[in-house]
Design a protein around this motif. Structure first.
Motif, PDB file in Angstrom:
ATOM      1  N   ASP A 220      48.594  40.669  21.188  1.00 15.12           N
ATOM      2  CA  ASP A 220      48.668  39.318  20.614  1.00 15.12           C
ATOM      3  C   ASP A 220      47.274  38.699  20.565  1.00 15.12           C
ATOM      4  OD1 ASP A 220      49.430  36.877  19.686  1.00 15.12           O
ATOM      5  OD2 ASP A 220      50.673  36.336  21.402  1.00 15.12           O
ATOM      6  N   LYS A 221      46.534  38.992  19.501  1.00 14.59           N
ATOM      7  CA  LYS A 221      45.172  38.490  19.355  1.00 14.59           C
ATOM      8  C   LYS A 221      45.118  36.984  19.175  1.00 14.59           C
ATOM      9  CE  LYS A 221      42.901  42.350  19.625  1.00 14.59           C
ATOM     10  NZ  LYS A 221      41.935  42.593  20.738  1.00 14.59           N
ATOM     11  N   GLU A 222      46.244  36.377  18.762  1.00 18.23           N
ATOM     12  CA  GLU A 222      46.267  34.939  18.526  1.00 18.23           C
ATOM     13  C   GLU A 222      46.093  34.151  19.824  1.00 18.23           C
ATOM     14  OE1 GLU A 222      46.213  33.517  15.682  1.00 18.23           O
ATOM     15  OE2 GLU A 222      46.443  35.358  14.510  1.00 18.23           O
ATOM     16  N   THR A 223      46.480  34.761  20.940  1.00 20.79           N
ATOM     17  CA  THR A 223      46.375  34.056  22.225  1.00 20.79           C
ATOM     18  C   THR A 223      45.226  34.619  23.062  1.00 20.79           C
ATOM     19  OG1 THR A 223      47.984  35.580  23.225  1.00 20.79           O
ATOM     20  CG2 THR A 223      48.839  33.532  22.252  1.00 20.79           C
ATOM     21  N   GLU A 224      44.189  35.132  22.393  1.00 23.16           N
ATOM     22  CA  GLU A 224      43.056  35.716  23.108  1.00 23.16           C
ATOM     23  C   GLU A 224      42.437  34.684  24.066  1.00 23.16           C
ATOM     24  OE1 GLU A 224      39.090  38.337  22.031  1.00 23.16           O
ATOM     25  OE2 GLU A 224      39.851  36.883  20.577  1.00 23.16           O
ATOM     26  N   GLY A 225      42.208  35.092  25.303  1.00 22.23           N
ATOM     27  CA  GLY A 225      41.636  34.214  26.317  1.00 22.23           C
ATOM     28  C   GLY A 225      42.654  33.354  27.033  1.00 22.23           C
ATOM     29  N   HIS A 226      43.922  33.405  26.597  1.00 23.77           N
ATOM     30  CA  HIS A 226      44.958  32.556  27.220  1.00 23.77           C
ATOM     31  C   HIS A 226      45.118  32.860  28.706  1.00 23.77           C
ATOM     32  CE1 HIS A 226      48.717  30.459  27.960  1.00 23.77           C
ATOM     33  NE2 HIS A 226      49.312  31.607  28.269  1.00 23.77           N
ATOM     34  N   SER A 227      45.125  34.136  29.059  1.00 29.54           N
ATOM     35  CA  SER A 227      45.331  34.511  30.468  1.00 29.54           C
ATOM     36  C   SER A 227      44.247  33.927  31.355  1.00 29.54           C
ATOM     37  CB  SER A 227      45.365  36.040  30.614  1.00 29.54           C
ATOM     38  OG  SER A 227      46.469  36.578  29.925  1.00 29.54           O
ATOM     39  N   ARG A 228      42.987  34.044  30.922  1.00 31.35           N
ATOM     40  CA  ARG A 228      41.887  33.496  31.731  1.00 31.35           C
ATOM     41  C   ARG A 228      41.976  31.979  31.808  1.00 31.35           C
ATOM     42  NH1 ARG A 228      36.652  34.243  33.680  1.00 31.35           N
ATOM     43  NH2 ARG A 228      36.734  36.476  33.305  1.00 31.35           N
ATOM     44  N   ARG A 229      42.206  31.342  30.674  1.00 31.91           N
ATOM     45  CA  ARG A 229      42.223  29.884  30.681  1.00 31.91           C
ATOM     46  C   ARG A 229      43.333  29.345  31.575  1.00 31.91           C
ATOM     47  NH1 ARG A 229      41.559  30.846  25.161  1.00 31.91           N
ATOM     48  NH2 ARG A 229      43.767  30.342  24.797  1.00 31.91           N
ATOM     49  N   VAL A 230      44.521  29.923  31.474  1.00 31.13           N
ATOM     50  CA  VAL A 230      45.634  29.387  32.225  1.00 31.13           C
ATOM     51  C   VAL A 230      45.441  29.610  33.727  1.00 31.13           C
ATOM     52  CG1 VAL A 230      47.216  31.367  32.274  1.00 31.13           C
ATOM     53  CG2 VAL A 230      48.138  29.069  32.051  1.00 31.13           C
ATOM     54  N   VAL A 231      44.763  30.697  34.105  1.00 29.68           N
ATOM     55  CA  VAL A 231      44.444  30.914  35.521  1.00 29.68           C
ATOM     56  C   VAL A 231      43.477  29.839  36.010  1.00 29.68           C
ATOM     57  CG1 VAL A 231      43.262  32.439  37.153  1.00 29.68           C
ATOM     58  CG2 VAL A 231      44.923  33.390  35.559  1.00 29.68           C
ATOM     59  N   GLU A 232      42.462  29.512  35.186  1.00 27.57           N
ATOM     60  CA  GLU A 232      41.481  28.502  35.587  1.00 27.57           C
ATOM     61  C   GLU A 232      42.123  27.122  35.731  1.00 27.57           C
ATOM     62  OE1 GLU A 232      39.180  30.064  36.549  1.00 27.57           O
ATOM     63  OE2 GLU A 232      38.058  31.256  35.098  1.00 27.57           O
TER      64      GLU A 232
END
Length: 521
Positions: A319-331
């Protein structure tokens, strides 16, 4: 054995500043005598008995110097009045040499939380004073204090106090024993009891004087120092009882009779030194093994983290549309959780859950996962299963037990209208409540194929609107307290999750993260 408290090894060893006054006091006599030989001798003695770098110097306050001077003056006065030439110099010399050797090879241990010298010299001290009287106390104290100075290099000040203190306590033991022997009571039991009383007298005087000096030097209560002496009272009673044997052997066999009792005492001292060396070796080996275990544990933990990150990379690849989502939500989750009082290992486990929250979407068909328009009710039912699928994926991994709770609870609502369990309020894990706010913020402030992103001000308004219904009020308040610039820096992240997210410094209480990745506009 002995646990003979000594100024060179007790907590007074951690006092104040350099002993300037004492050094001047040593140099002055040499200057007055105008003798180069005497001056060199005094300088060498000062160097030999000077404080070593590892021993914190004493702060020579007026009260401390006056107190030690009074103790020393009392010792000198009593020595002048009571010390006489011994009739048996050979036996006196044998015991004095034994005390010196054992004092040099003493072992440091703990008594009542205080460092105390542990050796077998108390047997000999009491035996020496019961046989020879004050001259035995003087010679034994000089040997003990010299041995301590050689071993610990505590300086002249400590040496003089230890000499006076040991002498006064030994004389007190001799006085008690000789006075009790005048009673019309005789026999082995009586002599043993008299010896125990002498041992108690020795301890009482020794520890009273030492506690007084320590109280002045450390500005702590006299009673607190004195109380520590209670821990070794039983030892001195035994020492006093055993010391009577030295007197009996000397009376029967003469000067060399004490060697019969000295042999097992010396053997015990050798055993103590050997045991201390073995203990030190084992301790060093244990510390080495502990370091290796710690390193291996850190390596394993990094491997765990890398495995979790690899799983999220697999999901991000779909899912390239949510790229970086995992890192952001952890922060976001980490910052909100810190505001809620979560820290340390609990915070790290929460971040693991935040990282893996959507891992179950690996089992969702691409047609549903990537559908640009609104999902049908049937498609929503399939999409919602990702929560339970993700929980099942990690349920056999003990290390991820807390993360599993976040995965399972992250779509629950404060009012109980969430899924899959319909939990409400505090039934929902605190970490999941923090995550729900973080996930919603990232969803609102990032572009999606079906809608545009909103500003953080608009996101705050939305959170406030659903505070107490969809979201935990405390979690919403925690997010509202976060600084705008911090949120903007996180929102700009496009990089995938990395090991730097789980570095130790990010999980200290009160820590605040600065994302350590390049921000791609």
């Amino acid at each position: 054995m002995t646990m003979r408290p000594n100024l060179g090894q007790r907590r007074v060893a951690s006092l104040g500043s350099e002993p300037v006054q004492m050094e001047r006091g040593l140099e002055a006599p040499a200057q007055r005598l105008s003798s180069d030989a005497v001056e060199r001798l005094v300088r060498r003695l000062a160097e030999f008995l000077g404080e070593r770098p590892g021993v914190a110097p004493v702060e020579y306050t007026r009260a401390l110097v006056l107190s030690v001077t009074l103790v020393s003056a009392a010792a000198v006065a009593i020595a002048v009045a009571t010390v006489h030439q011994p009739a048996d110099s050979a036996g006196l010399a044998v015991l004095a040499v034994a005390i010196l050797a054992m004092s040099v090879s003493s072992v440091t241990t703990l008594a009542g939380g205080n460092a105390v010298r542990f050796s077998a010299t108390a047997f000999l001290h009491l035996g020496l004073v019961l046989i020879y009287g004050p001259i035995g106390a003087l010679v034994g104290s000089a040997a003990e204090s010299t041995g301590a100075a050689v071993r610990f290099r505590g300086g002249w000040f400590r040496f003089l106090f230890n000499l006076a203190n040991n002498f006064l306590s030994d004389v007190a033991a001799w006085m008690v024993f000789t006075r009790l022997q005048r009673l019309p009571v005789h026999g082995v039991v009586a002599d043993g009891a008299f010896g125990m009383a002498a041992g108690l007298a020795q301890l009482t005087v020794n520890w009273t004087l030492l506690s007084g000096i320590l109280a002045i030097a450390t500005h702590r209560s006299f009673v607190s120092h004195l109380r520590a002496g209670l821990n070794i009272t039983a030892y001195n009673l035994v020492y006093g009882y055993a010391a009577v044997g030295f007197l009996g052997l000397h009376q029967r066999y003469g000067p060399w009779g004490t060697t019969f009792a000295l042999a097992p005492v010396a053997g015990l001292q050798v055993f103590l030194v050997f045991l201390a060396q073995r203990t030190r070796t084992h301790e060093e080996h244990r510390n080495l093994l502990l370091e290796k275990v710690t390193e291996q544990a850190a390596t394993i933990e990094r491997s765990y983290d890398a495995t979790l990150i690899a799983l999220t990379h697999a999901l991000d690849a779909r899912d390239k549309e949510t790229e970086g989502h995992s890192r952001r939500v952890v922060e976001y989750t980490r910052l909100v959780a810190i505001e809620l009082g979560i820290a340390g290992e609990e915070l790290k486990l929460l971040c693991h859950g935040a990282l893996l929250h959507d891992i179950g979407k690996i089992g969702v068909p691409d047609a549903i996962l990537h559908k640009p328009g609104k999902l049908t009710e049937e498609e929503w039912q399939i999409m919602r299963r990702h929560v339970e699928m993700g929980a099942r994926m990690v349920e056999d991994v003990d290390y991820l037990a807390e993360a599993r709770r976040i995965i399972l609870h992250h779509h629950e609502r404060w009012d109980g209208r969430g899924y899959p369990l319909g939990l409400k309020s505090t039934q929902i894990a605190l970490g999941a409540r923090a995550f729900a706010v973080a996930d919603a913020v990232d969803a609102m402030t990032q572009d999606r194929p079906y809608r545009r992103s909103v500003s953080f001000d608009e996101a705050r308004e939305e959170l406030a609107r659903y505070r107490g219904t969809q979201f935990d009020p405390d979690a919403v308040d925690a997010f509202m307290a976060l600084p705008q610039e911090r949120l903007l820096s996180i929102a700009a992240l496009r990089a995938s999750a990395g090991l730097d997210m789980f570095s130790g410094r990010n999980f200290e209480p009160g820590s605040r993260i600065t994302p350590r990745v390049a921000i791609v506009a």
